[in-house]
Design a protein around this motif. Structure first.
Motif, mmCIF file in Angstrom:
data_model
loop_
_atom_site.group_PDB
_atom_site.id
_atom_site.type_symbol
_atom_site.label_atom_id
_atom_site.label_comp_id
_atom_site.label_asym_id
_atom_site.label_seq_id
_atom_site.Cartn_x
_atom_site.Cartn_y
_atom_site.Cartn_z
ATOM 1 N N VAL A 26 0.810 -1.131 -0.006
ATOM 2 C CA VAL A 26 -0.005 -0.179 -0.001
ATOM 3 C C VAL A 26 0.910 1.354 -0.024
ATOM 4 N N ALA A 27 2.070 1.126 0.904
ATOM 5 C CA ALA A 27 2.880 2.255 0.765
ATOM 6 C C ALA A 27 3.354 2.736 -0.505
ATOM 7 N N PHE A 28 3.818 1.626 -1.416
ATOM 8 C CA PHE A 28 4.558 1.827 -2.514
ATOM 9 C C PHE A 28 3.306 2.161 -3.729
ATOM 10 N N ALA A 29 2.028 2.208 -3.130
ATOM 11 C CA ALA A 29 1.016 2.436 -4.051
ATOM 12 C C ALA A 29 0.720 3.880 -4.157
ATOM 13 N N LEU A 30 0.753 4.285 -2.835
ATOM 14 C CA LEU A 30 0.394 5.847 -2.407
ATOM 15 C C LEU A 30 1.723 6.863 -2.548
ATOM 16 N N ILE A 31 3.015 6.269 -2.461
ATOM 17 C CA ILE A 31 3.914 7.152 -2.502
ATOM 18 C C ILE A 31 4.162 8.011 -3.788
ATOM 19 N N GLY A 47 -6.206 12.736 5.657
ATOM 20 C CA GLY A 47 -6.919 11.635 4.665
ATOM 21 C C GLY A 47 -5.972 10.736 4.174
ATOM 22 N N VAL A 48 -4.569 10.969 3.905
ATOM 23 C CA VAL A 48 -3.608 10.023 3.404
ATOM 24 C C VAL A 48 -3.531 9.032 4.315
#
Length: 266
Positions: free
Chosen positions: A17-22, A49-50
């Motif tokens: 999820v972190a790699f998707a949001l970064i 929100g993030v």
């Protein structure tokens, strides 16, 4: 009682999820520095929100892996071994309707459609239209698995019918219809119903999960397009009937005015 490891592999899910949001955050920081220049309060709200999105998405995907996918596959295996296979078509219809009714993305689309159309296209009407369309597609998918019908028997005629319906529907409903096809293939449908279809294909004798289990999502993407286009045609007929009534009312009013004027002249 069997020990259920709820958070097994959760650290790996957090990394995904972190790699998707970064990348999204990097893009936002770039625009914030050079173009947006949002206030401090808005940046705080965005940060909150993030964080909520990160936690919610990670928990959702974890729930999918430990809950939706295993349960869907197990349900499919049990249902695929039923003696009366035709009952799967009815079950598929019900599950398709319920899954779409609970789909968050579908509700967001319906809300936006009602807001932009100023209530002309109600949320509930769109919700039932999409739910029925997806329900029919999943019922057809179950029938395809049971009887071994090739996928293109549904896709080719379906898109040909969609192209024909475009000719008779309004431009507004054409745009909404093709967006609806993508929205309907959301996490509820993909995670649960697809897993169940694969389980059914694995249980039914003579069926290959790779050939027969997959392809359901393509039908789910097609069915809302057809259902919304049909709704657009019905709305078009309704508009024409209203226009005819208005024209008749105008003609009657004009005739009454002429009669009134002639009586005054006499």
């Amino acid at each position: 009682m069997r020990d259920i490891k709820i958070f097994y592999g959760f650290s790996h899910m957090l990394i995904e999820v972190a790699f998707a949001l970064i990348p999204l955050l990097i893009l936002f920081v770039f625009f914030q520095i050079f173009y947006l220049k949002l206030s401090k309060q808005k940046l705080i709200n965005l940060a909150v929100g993030v964080v909520l999105t990160f936690i919610g998405l990670a928990l959702f995907l974890q729930g999918v892996h430990i809950g939706f996918l295993p349960v869907g596959e197990q349900m499919g295996s049990v249902l695929g071994n039923l003696p009366n296979k035709w009952i799967l078509i009815v079950i598929g219809f019900v599950l398709g309707f319920v899954a779409t009714f609970a789909e968050p993305a579908v509700r967001i689309l319906n809300y936006e459609v009602e807001k932009v159309s100023s209530g002309y296209i109600p949320q509930q009407l769109m919700l039932y239209t999409l739910s029925i369309g997806v329900a029919v597609s999943i019922a057809l998918s179950m029938g395809r698995i049971i009887y071994g019908i090739p996928l293109w028997y549904f896709l080719v005629p379906g898109y040909l019918i969609a192209l024909i319906l475009i000719r008779f529907s309004t431009q507004t409903f054409v745009a909404i219809a093709f967006d609806s096809g993508g929205v309907a293939t959301g996490p509820m449908t993909v995670t649960f119903v697809l897993a169940m279809a694969l389980g059914v294909a694995s249980a039914v004798e003579g069926r290959d999960p790779l050939l027969d289990g997959f392809g359901m999502i393509s039908l789910v993407a097609l069915s809302p397009i057809l259902s919304v286009l049909i709704l657009g045609i019905l709305y078009g007929r309704k508009e024409k009937e209203i226009e005819r009534e208005c024209e008749l009312e105008t003609e009657v009013n004009n005739d009454n005015r002429k009669k009134g004027n002639s009586q005054k002249d006499s």
